[in-house]
Design an enzyme around this catalytic site. Structure first.
Site, short mmCIF file in Angstrom:
data_model
loop_
_atom_site.label_atom_id
_atom_site.label_comp_id
_atom_site.label_asym_id
_atom_site.label_seq_id
_atom_site.Cartn_x
_atom_site.Cartn_y
_atom_site.Cartn_z
N TYR A 91 42.47 48.50 39.54
CA TYR A 91 43.13 47.44 40.31
C TYR A 91 44.64 47.63 40.32
O TYR A 91 45.38 46.66 40.51
CB TYR A 91 42.79 46.07 39.72
CG TYR A 91 41.33 45.70 39.78
CD1 TYR A 91 40.69 45.46 41.00
CD2 TYR A 91 40.59 45.57 38.61
CE1 TYR A 91 39.35 45.11 41.04
CE2 TYR A 91 39.24 45.21 38.65
CZ TYR A 91 38.63 44.99 39.87
OH TYR A 91 37.30 44.63 39.92
N TYR A 481 38.01 39.51 45.03
CA TYR A 481 38.59 38.60 44.04
C TYR A 481 39.82 39.22 43.40
O TYR A 481 40.61 38.52 42.76
CB TYR A 481 37.56 38.21 42.98
CG TYR A 481 37.47 39.09 41.75
CD1 TYR A 481 36.86 40.34 41.78
CD2 TYR A 481 37.99 38.65 40.53
CE1 TYR A 481 36.76 41.12 40.65
CE2 TYR A 481 37.89 39.44 39.38
CZ TYR A 481 37.28 40.67 39.45
OH TYR A 481 37.20 41.45 38.32
N ARG A 482 40.03 40.50 43.62
CA ARG A 482 41.07 41.24 42.90
C ARG A 482 41.11 42.60 43.56
O ARG A 482 40.06 43.12 43.96
CB ARG A 482 40.56 41.35 41.46
CG ARG A 482 41.45 41.88 40.43
CD ARG A 482 40.68 41.79 39.11
NE ARG A 482 41.40 42.39 38.04
CZ ARG A 482 40.90 42.63 36.83
NH1 ARG A 482 39.65 42.31 36.58
NH2 ARG A 482 41.63 43.16 35.90
C1 LIG Z 1 35.68 51.64 33.76
C2 LIG Z 1 36.41 50.33 33.90
C3 LIG Z 1 35.79 49.16 33.48
C4 LIG Z 1 36.46 47.94 33.62
N1 LIG Z 1 35.83 46.82 33.18
C5 LIG Z 1 36.45 45.62 33.33
C6 LIG Z 1 35.82 44.43 32.89
O1 LIG Z 1 34.73 44.45 32.31
N2 LIG Z 1 36.46 43.26 33.12
C7 LIG Z 1 37.69 43.21 33.68
O2 LIG Z 1 38.25 42.11 33.84
N3 LIG Z 1 38.30 44.32 34.09
C8 LIG Z 1 37.74 45.53 33.92
N4 LIG Z 1 38.39 46.66 34.32
C9 LIG Z 1 39.72 46.53 34.95
C10 LIG Z 1 40.90 46.62 33.93
O3 LIG Z 1 40.83 47.82 33.21
C11 LIG Z 1 40.95 45.46 32.93
O4 LIG Z 1 40.90 44.22 33.60
C12 LIG Z 1 42.21 45.45 32.05
O5 LIG Z 1 42.03 44.56 30.97
C13 LIG Z 1 43.48 45.01 32.82
O6 LIG Z 1 44.59 45.58 32.23
P1 LIG Z 1 45.52 44.81 31.16
O7 LIG Z 1 44.64 43.93 30.35
O8 LIG Z 1 46.33 45.83 30.46
O9 LIG Z 1 46.42 43.88 32.06
P2 LIG Z 1 47.86 44.23 32.67
O10 LIG Z 1 47.75 45.53 33.38
O11 LIG Z 1 48.89 44.13 31.63
O12 LIG Z 1 48.02 43.02 33.65
C14 LIG Z 1 47.39 42.95 34.89
C15 LIG Z 1 48.36 42.40 35.92
O13 LIG Z 1 48.65 41.03 35.63
C16 LIG Z 1 50.05 40.74 35.80
N5 LIG Z 1 50.63 40.42 34.50
C17 LIG Z 1 50.27 40.97 33.32
N6 LIG Z 1 50.95 40.43 32.33
C18 LIG Z 1 51.79 39.53 32.86
C19 LIG Z 1 52.72 38.63 32.30
N7 LIG Z 1 52.89 38.56 30.98
N8 LIG Z 1 53.41 37.81 33.13
C20 LIG Z 1 53.19 37.84 34.46
N9 LIG Z 1 52.30 38.68 35.04
C21 LIG Z 1 51.60 39.52 34.25
C22 LIG Z 1 50.66 42.00 36.38
O14 LIG Z 1 50.68 41.89 37.78
C23 LIG Z 1 49.72 43.10 35.94
O15 LIG Z 1 49.72 44.20 36.80
C24 LIG Z 1 37.75 47.90 34.20
C25 LIG Z 1 38.36 49.08 34.61
C26 LIG Z 1 37.69 50.28 34.47
C27 LIG Z 1 38.38 51.52 34.93
#
Ligand SMILES: Cc1cc2nc3c(=O)[nH]c(=O)nc-3n(C[C@H](O)[C@H](O)[C@H](O)COP(=O)(O)OP(=O)(O)OC[C@H]3O[C@@H](n4cnc5c(N)ncnc54)[C@H](O)[C@@H]3O)c2cc1C
Length: 536
Positions: A91, A481-482
């Site tokens: 995403y 949704y995303r």
């Molecule tokens: C194989 C695979 C499986 C996955 N499975 C899942 C799953 O089961 N469920 C799921 O939800 N996702 C899944 N994902 C998607 C993703 O990897 C996860 O959601 C991951 O947890 C998001 O990255 P992060 O937690 O580091 O968030 P970040 O990358 O840190 O944040 C996401 C976005 O939120 C905003 N943001 C973050 N922090 C802040 C802040 N403090 N203030 C304001 N804005 C902010 C930014 O726009 C940022 O780009 C998957 C991806 C892959 C490749």
């Protein structure tokens, strides 16, 4: 080094100097080898002119440093993009929507402020990963279960802010729904708390989410109104027992009754997350089944069902997860079987039974995330040899929300499978595809479109297909949704009721709250005024 758009070199250098004063020179990154880490590793526009590259990154350690960085950015109109752990693979990764932005990397803010296992909540900073929170709970022997997404290395805050999802109980696995109160640095550098955090002296931040007045928390999810520096989350009390039972049904249209009964169980609070799948997918590469799937949809659906029945293979399967006291887990499983027996030919199987405390050996080979244990096993999905690219280096998730009904599943199977056929592409769907169930009250008909780091043309084909399917879905009221940044304008455009009243409302707020447009320009399809026309 790139310069943020609309910023002159001198102002940028002055701002970088102020960032160094605020966080220390070790935590301001301007060299290519550092800023390259903020490229989206799964970018569908890798090595193309549209690929989004950042100019610099700043990693503050505490909220005062965040405020200082934001004030500087606001003074010099530097676009900044806050991330928590930046692992939003599929995403957008850690890349912003606007090239030249400075990433505000909050990974160093990794304190668990509080976990209460009597009132069942946690308050955490953005750099706290699911692994960190799990370890904190384990070290203190606290009796709460966390709900994690498949990759455990992500941020509890970041995942929730992008409406991320997990695998346990309805009210917990929608991570934004389970949040309770937040602390935010606003675009002018001011610090705000929502919910009960806004009441000085209150000890209920992690318990009651609304406080008083308009509930503004939603603005900070998939939005660009501030930098979230703390968030509360409700947690599930550690259950006594777990049981996973499976029901399989023989006919394609059985999905209608199956979904209706499973909804009844879930919405009454008797089961955790149900998971639908089809046993037939294990046979898709067999020549006879591949031949069936190659036919036009109606014929293929008919023959697939006949093949499944003549080989005594269930058409769909649904895994039901029960959490709770030993007695109710068994009673709820019996009740589920009683209801589901109404479907002719339904068969049942107990897959897995456990009691807490659970050991590493007991969960080996099972889906640990459903038991609140973060891990990275999902990445075994990895590169797939049968992808129609020169190498599958990742995926972009196509994730339309559809109604939580069997009728909608049947329709989505047909609409998307026929669309792939018309495009002459290998289909990611079939007449037996099932939806994902992460959302408590809706289905997601998710598909991973492969992306490549080397094959630009393959990426272009995938983007075209993604766009076509997104438009096709939207015509039926199925919205993403995303989505990765490159598609966020398109998707926001689909949410167009009354001449895009929703987007226009967000833009009005954006202009008022962030007049210089410094926070996450373009995120969620919301652009600041000075960039709106060029992105219209
Ligand atoms: C194989 C695979 C499986 C996955 N499975 C899942 C799953 O089961 N469920 C799921 O939800 N996702 C899944 N994902 C998607 C993703 O990897 C996860 O959601 C991951 O947890 C998001 O990255 P992060 O937690 O580091 O968030 P970040 O990358 O840190 O944040 C996401 C976005 O939120 C905003 N943001 C973050 N922090 C802040 C802040 N403090 N203030 C304001 N804005 C902010 C930014 O726009 C940022 O780009 C998957 C991806 C892959 C490749």
């Amino acid at each position: 080094m790139a310069i943020p758009p609309g910023v002159n070199e001198q102002d940028f250098q002055t701002a970088l100097g102020e960032f160094v004063n605020a966080v220390g020179s070790d935590w301001v990154f301007t060299r290519d080898e550092d800023t390259r880490l903020y490229r989206d590793a799964y970018s569908p526009v890798q090595n193309e002119p549209e690929e989004i590259l950042v100019s610099a990154a700043v990693a503050p350690e505490n909220v005062e440093e965040v405020q200082a960085v934001v004030r500087t950015a606001n003074r010099y109109r530097i676009p900044i993009y806050p991330i928590s752990t930046g692992r939003n693979l599929g995403y957008g990764g850690s890349a912003p929507n606007l090239s030249g932005s400075v990433v505000l990397d909050l990974k160093r803010m990794n304190r668990v402020i509080e976990v209460d296992d009597k009132r069942h909540f946690a308050i955490v900073e953005p750099g706290v990963s699911y692994f960190d929170l799990y370890r904190y709970i384990l070290d203190r022997n606290l009796k709460v279960l966390i709900d994690c997404p498949d990759p455990g290395w992500g941020s509890v805050v970041g995942n929730a802010l992008d409406h991320g999802v997990g695998y346990t109980w309805g009210a917990y696995r929608d991570h934004f729904i389970s949040h309770c109160g937040m602390e935010v640095v606003l675009p002018n550098g001011e610090l705000m708390r929502t919910g009960m955090g806004a009441l000085p002296g209150a000890d209920t931040w992690g318990e009651y989410r609304y406080g008083f007045g308009p509930h503004v928390d939603g603005l900070f999810s998939q939005g660009n109104f501030g930098v979230v520096t703390k968030m509360g989350f409700h947690l599930l009390p550690e259950p006594e027992a777990y049981l996973k039972g499976t029901v399989s049904v023989p006919a394609r249209r059985d999905i209608i009754d199956l979904v209706a009964i499973v909804n009844q169980l879930e919405h009454a609070g008797l089961i955790g997350m149900p998971r639908y799948n089809t046993p037939l997918s294990a046979h898709y590469s067999e020549p006879e089944v591949a031949g069936i799937l190659a036919q036009p949809f109606a014929r293929s659906a008919q023959e697939l069902e006949r093949w499944a029945q003549s080989n005594d293979i269930g058409y769909y399967r649904c895994e039901l997860q029960f959490y709770g006291p030993r007695e109710t887990v068994q009673a709820n499983w019996s009740y589920a079987q009683r209801l589901l027996s109404e479907i002719p030919g339904a068969k049942f199987h107990v897959d897995h039974e456990l009691e807490w405390p659970i050991t590493a050996e007991e969960v080996e080979g099972w889906h640990k995330v459903a038991l609140g244990i973060p891990n990275l096993e999902i990445f075994r999905m990895g590169t797939r040899p049968d992808a129609d690219t020169l190498g599958w280096d990742g995926e972009m998730w196509f994730a339309p929300i559809i109604p939580k009904s069997g009728e909608a599943v049947l329709e989505a199977q047909e609409v998307f499978t026929e669309a792939f056929r018309e495009m002459g592409m290998r289909s990611f769907t079939s007449p037996a595809s099932t939806p994902a169930t992460w959302m408590y009250r809706a289905f997601i008909f998710i598909m991973g479109f492969p992306v490549s780091r080397i094959d630009v043309e393959a990426n272009q084909r995938q983007r075209e297909a993604f766009t076509r399917l997104a438009n096709l879905g939207a015509e039926r009221g199925w919205g993403e949704y995303r989505t990765p940044p490159i598609f966020q304008d398109l998707i926001m455009g689909h949410y167009s009721f009354n001449d895009h009243a929703l987007r226009r409302f967000s833009e009005t707020l954006k202009d008022a709250v962030d007049p210089n447009g410094i926070i996450s320009a373009g995120r969620g399809g919301i652009w600041p005024k000075h960039l709106r026309d060029s992105n219209a």
